[in-house]
Design a protein around this motif. Structure first.
Motif, PDB file in Angstrom:
ATOM      1  N   THR A  26       0.844  -1.187   0.000  1.00 18.34           N
ATOM      2  CA  THR A  26       0.000   0.000   0.000  1.00 18.34           C
ATOM      3  C   THR A  26       0.881   1.238   0.000  1.00 18.34           C
ATOM      4  N   ILE A  48      -1.393  -0.772  -4.111  1.00 17.72           N
ATOM      5  CA  ILE A  48      -2.699  -0.191  -3.818  1.00 17.72           C
ATOM      6  C   ILE A  48      -2.486   1.247  -3.352  1.00 17.72           C
ATOM      7  N   CYS A  50      -3.623   4.572  -1.793  1.00 18.53           N
ATOM      8  CA  CYS A  50      -4.630   4.942  -0.805  1.00 18.53           C
ATOM      9  C   CYS A  50      -4.821   6.451  -0.742  1.00 18.53           C
ATOM     10  N   ARG A  51      -5.806   6.893   0.024  1.00 21.45           N
ATOM     11  CA  ARG A  51      -6.137   8.308   0.091  1.00 21.45           C
ATOM     12  C   ARG A  51      -5.581   8.997   1.328  1.00 21.45           C
ATOM     13  N   ALA A  56      -3.520   3.648   4.597  1.00 23.21           N
ATOM     14  CA  ALA A  56      -2.546   2.780   3.937  1.00 23.21           C
ATOM     15  C   ALA A  56      -1.825   1.900   4.953  1.00 23.21           C
ATOM     16  N   PRO A 421     -10.301   0.454   6.091  1.00 24.88           N
ATOM     17  CA  PRO A 421      -9.101   0.011   5.374  1.00 24.88           C
ATOM     18  C   PRO A 421      -8.809  -1.469   5.564  1.00 24.88           C
ATOM     19  N   GLU A 450     -11.099   5.786   2.480  1.00 25.57           N
ATOM     20  CA  GLU A 450     -10.610   4.588   1.799  1.00 25.57           C
ATOM     21  C   GLU A 450     -11.723   3.839   1.078  1.00 25.57           C
ATOM     22  N   THR A 453     -10.789   4.087  -2.334  1.00 22.05           N
ATOM     23  CA  THR A 453      -9.813   3.073  -2.736  1.00 22.05           C
ATOM     24  C   THR A 453     -10.526   1.786  -3.139  1.00 22.05           C
ATOM     25  N   GLN A 456     -12.009   2.354  -6.552  1.00 19.49           N
ATOM     26  CA  GLN A 456     -10.982   2.448  -7.598  1.00 19.49           C
ATOM     27  C   GLN A 456     -10.486   1.069  -8.022  1.00 19.49           C
ATOM     28  N   TYR A 457     -10.340   0.164  -7.046  1.00 18.50           N
ATOM     29  CA  TYR A 457      -9.795  -1.162  -7.346  1.00 18.50           C
ATOM     30  C   TYR A 457     -10.875  -2.237  -7.430  1.00 18.50           C
TER      31      TYR A 457
END
Length: 553
Positions: A26, A48, A50-51, A56, A421, A450, A453, A456-457
């Motif tokens: 991360t 990955i 993260c924001r 993370a 997370p 997150e 995140t 996004q993934y």
């Protein structure tokens, strides 16, 4: 042996991660470690983005919990590192292997208070097992191998490594270090003989399991041990997954408010077998269950790090051993011909079943207990449940038993914001398993970013937000100490269902229990990251007490 080739520090570092079997990492990117990001571009490592660095780091810690090998996190210098400190602290108190790599200023700028400069040895010195800085690119294999060993051996924990920006662009010719496997300390045969004798002398034994470094094989062996000796087995705070909840020898969790019967059982035991557990503040009910330094109970403390043995409690028998090795050594122990504590084991099980049975009705149209019971019957046996900190977690731990291979990822450090997370990472590591995060409204907002995140993934974890528009745990203490003087605990929250949809996920608002089940099924069927925004009455503060009851004493 192949000829050495010249590589940048960034490339050497990434190659070491591959040599150690790292599958994912991360990060929040930073200009201080661009050379590493470039090397990751062509590497077979799932990166990955993260924001927030806190999210993370918590994702990396969750991977360490799930895999037993260090979760890897990269952050930039200064504020990036300090944002990540919450995840490092969780790894410390939860005994989780983790490595945090921090971009650092150019070596030539040290001690000038350059832009975002920090001394990471000082900043993380009391929080990490080891904090260091790599000054020379040729030493990267040595230090990374050592970091993996430090993170995993003894009592596992976090390692922090600072990476000077110019060091990462230096070139060096150096061989990769081999994959590191942690040392497994084994109990001495004489210690196991002594344990056999102590069990034979006992009339009121109790086993408490906790800590880390547990394998599925060790868990299965511990179950066989409990069956052969008909022992009551409890689990330490947020370690309920270590023993199957549907097993007749399971007696429940020794955690926050374990209940009067469990409290009495621990205090009345004449032999306490602590395996991997530290019995710190939460499981010891603020250090009241065992006398310090010498408990009234005969304590056998099994722990993989000698530094913890006798640190707080002076045991009758100290065994330096990892759970896997200790469990294997139990196979040769033999139970007495007649087991004098059979009735006590049955009573312990009955008390546990009573505690998780039919819950009390509380004010409000949405009953959190009923939602938990609905999930208890429908979640797969291999589901992963995550949560952060807050009163809401009491319902999770009490009413969702960890049968089969169900796991719970939760911080024994009591860190808020852990659930989202951790759920993202759990679903990334185990995409075929159902992952559900439970979060309070205040808890979720600590790391709710997150969710982006997850979208996004395309990581379809489900987040159940239990919203009572306040910091409930603090309000509980506030009402007890300063009745009706509400200060700094009220919250005005967004529409969390709309929040989910704004990111591209699935979101629904739930106001009654009749709405909960269908909403959960739709969230699961959507195949998207999802949020169920459950509106909870403020009076419903814990499964056992209302806000008014706490205020009135």
């Amino acid at each position: 042996m192949s000829a050495l080739k010249s590589r940048t520090g960034g490339q050497i570092l990434v190659d070491q991660l591959i040599a150690q079997g790292v599958a994912r990492a991360t990060c929040v990117p930073g200009e201080s470690y661009l050379a590493v990001l470039d090397a990751l571009h062509d590497a077979a490592i799932d990166v990955i983005v993260c924001r927030n660095e806190g999210g993370a780091a918590m994702m990396a810690e969750a991977e360490g919990k799930l895999t037993g090998r260090p979760g890897i996190c990269f952050v930039t210098r200064g504020p990036g590192a300090t944002n990540a400190s919450a995840g490092v602290h969780i790894a410390k108190q939860d005994s989780t292997p983790m490595i945090l790599f921090v971009g650092q200023i150019d070596r030539s700028m040290r001690d000038r208070e350059a832009f975002q400069e920090l001394d990471y040895r000082a900043v993380f010195g009391t929080m990490a097992k080891w904090a260091t800085e790599i000054d020379e690119a040729e030493r990267i294999p040595e230090i990374v191998a050592r970091a993996f060993r430090v993170a995993m051996q003894g009592r596992p924990g976090p390692v922090v490594i600072a990476l000077p920006e110019d060091m990462l662009t230096d070139t060096a010719e150096v061989a990769d270090a081999p994959r590191v496997e942690p040392v497994e300390p084994w109990p001495a045969p004489a210690d196991m003989d002594r344990l056999q004798a102590m069990l034979g002398e006992s009339r009121r034994p109790l086993v408490i399991l906790g800590g880390s470094r547990w394998s599925e094989r060790a868990r299965a062996t511990m179950v066989r041990f409990a069956e052969r000796f008909d022992l009551p087995v409890a689990t330490s705070f947020r370690r309920a997954w270590l023993f199957p909840a549907d097993h007749p020898n399971y007696a429940g969790e020794v955690g926050i408010n374990p209940g009067p019967k469990m409290t009495a059982r621990v205090k009345e035991a004449d032999l306490l077998l602590l395996v991997g557990a530290r019995m710190s503040e939460m499981p010891s009910s603020s250090y009241t269950l065992l006398d310090i330094p010498v408990p009234k109970q005969r304590v056998v403390h099994v722990f993989p790090d000698a530094g913890e043995l006798g640190r707080v409690y002076q045991p009758a028998l100290a065994i330096e051993a990892a759970p896997n090795a200790f469990a294997a050594s139990l196979e040769r122990l033999q139970p007495p011909r007649e087991i004098p504590w059979k009735q006590r084991s049955a009573e312990a099980r009955a008390d546990y079943l009573e505690r998780i049975g039919k819950p009390r009705a509380l004010p409000g149209e949405f009953q959190t207990s009923e939602a938990m019971l609905w999930l208890r019957d429908r979640l797969p046996k291999d589901a992963i449940v995550t949560n952060g900190a807050g009163n809401f977690a009491v319902w999770v731990h009490r009413f969702i038993p960890l049968d089969g291979t169900r796991r719970n990822l939760a911080p024994t450090s009591g860190s808020m914001g852990y659930g989202p997370p951790a759920a993202v990472m759990a679903k990334r590591v185990h995409p075929d398993r159902t992952v559900v995060c439970f979060a309070g409204d205040g808890d979720f907002m600590m790391n709710g970013q997150e969710f982006a995140t997850a979208v996004q993934y395309d990581i379809p974890a489900i987040v159940v937000i239990l919203d009572n528009s306040m910091y409930g745990t603090i309000r509980m203490h506030q009402e007890r100490e300063y009745p009706s003087r509400i200060s700094a605990t009220r919250l005005r929250n967004p529409d969390f269902a709309a929040y989910a949809r704004a990111f591209g996920g699935h979101g629904e608002t739930v106001r009654t229990n009749a709405e909960f089940g269908p909403a959960f099924e739709r969230a699961l069927a959507s195949g998207k990251p999802a949020i169920l925004h459950c509106i909870v009455e403020q009076e419903a503060l814990t499964p056992d007490r209302t806000l008014s009851e706490i205020r009135g004493g």
